[in-house]
Design an enzyme around this catalytic site. Sequence first.
Site, short mmCIF file in Angstrom:
data_model
loop_
_atom_site.label_atom_id
_atom_site.label_comp_id
_atom_site.label_asym_id
_atom_site.label_seq_id
_atom_site.Cartn_x
_atom_site.Cartn_y
_atom_site.Cartn_z
N THR A 44 -9.61 53.39 -1.56
CA THR A 44 -9.83 53.53 -0.12
C THR A 44 -10.46 54.88 0.17
O THR A 44 -10.32 55.82 -0.61
CB THR A 44 -8.52 53.37 0.68
OG1 THR A 44 -8.82 53.34 2.08
CG2 THR A 44 -7.55 54.50 0.39
N GLY B 229 -5.86 58.58 6.30
CA GLY B 229 -4.46 58.35 6.65
C GLY B 229 -3.73 57.59 5.57
O GLY B 229 -2.59 57.91 5.22
N ASP C 75 -4.11 45.67 0.62
CA ASP C 75 -4.65 45.05 1.82
C ASP C 75 -3.44 44.82 2.69
O ASP C 75 -2.39 44.37 2.22
CB ASP C 75 -5.39 43.74 1.53
CG ASP C 75 -6.19 43.28 2.75
OD1 ASP C 75 -6.68 44.14 3.50
OD2 ASP C 75 -6.30 42.06 2.96
N SER C 76 -3.58 45.19 3.92
CA SER C 76 -2.44 45.09 4.81
C SER C 76 -2.92 44.78 6.21
O SER C 76 -4.08 44.97 6.54
CB SER C 76 -1.63 46.39 4.79
OG SER C 76 -2.46 47.49 5.10
N TYR D 240 -2.47 49.61 14.24
CA TYR D 240 -1.61 48.98 15.24
C TYR D 240 -0.26 49.68 15.41
O TYR D 240 0.59 49.20 16.15
CB TYR D 240 -1.38 47.50 14.87
CG TYR D 240 -2.65 46.69 14.84
CD1 TYR D 240 -3.18 46.14 16.00
CD2 TYR D 240 -3.32 46.45 13.64
CE1 TYR D 240 -4.34 45.39 15.98
CE2 TYR D 240 -4.48 45.71 13.61
CZ TYR D 240 -4.99 45.18 14.77
OH TYR D 240 -6.16 44.44 14.75
N ASP D 241 -0.06 50.81 14.75
CA ASP D 241 1.22 51.52 14.82
C ASP D 241 1.70 51.76 16.25
O ASP D 241 2.89 51.63 16.52
CB ASP D 241 1.15 52.85 14.07
CG ASP D 241 1.22 52.70 12.56
OD1 ASP D 241 1.70 51.65 12.08
OD2 ASP D 241 0.81 53.64 11.86
#
Length: 194
Positions: free
Chosen positions: A7, A11, A67-68, A152-153
Site C-alpha cells: 500500500t 494511515g 483489503d478491507s 468510514y471511521d
Amino acid sequence: MRIVLATRNAGKIAELRRILSGFEIVGLEEFPEIGDVKETGLTFAENALLKAHAVAQQSGLPAVADDSGLCVDALNGMPGVFSARWSGTHGDDKANLNLLLAQISDVPDEHRGGSFVCAAALALPSGVERVVEGVLPGTVIGAPRGSNGFGYDPIFVPEGDARTTAELTADEKDAISHRGRAFRALSPIVAELL
C-alpha cells in the site's frame, strides 16, 4: 526480515507498523517501480491475495496486503469490496462517506448495523500464501464524529462502545479494529513462514 506492505496509504502503513511491530515493514513508497494492482476480486480475500502476490513477485520480498471495507447490513453488505471507490473515485474518503450516509438516510437506527471487515494476506516470492480475516461489528451513525482514523471511521461505532472509531485513540482502535484483528492473526503465520 523486511516485509513489503502492499500500500501507499500513509494511515494504513502507520497502523500496520504499530500492529506488526516485530517486523521491519516498508511500504510501496520504497518501490516506486511497482504500480498499483487492480482489485478485480469479488471478495476481500481475493483482492488481498492479488496485491500480496503481485508485490512479492515484483519486489522479491515477502509481501503483506489487505483489503478491507465497510459492510452495511441495510445495503446488503455494500459497499464491501468497493468501499474505497464507492463514490466512483478511488480513495475519496469524504465523497464515499457522504454517499453512504445519503443512501441510508431513511434507514432507522435499529437497522444500521454493519461491520468493518479485513482480509490480510501474506505472499512469498515462492508463491506460498496465507490469508486470514478480521471483523469488527458495530453501527453506522447519521453524522461524522471524530478526527482520528480515515475512511468510514467517523461514522462507525464499534459494538459495545459509544464512540466512533474516529474518536478512539490509535492504541484503542488497534486493539479492536478489523485490521488489527486480521494482522494479529497473521503475525504468527508470518513469524512461522519467515
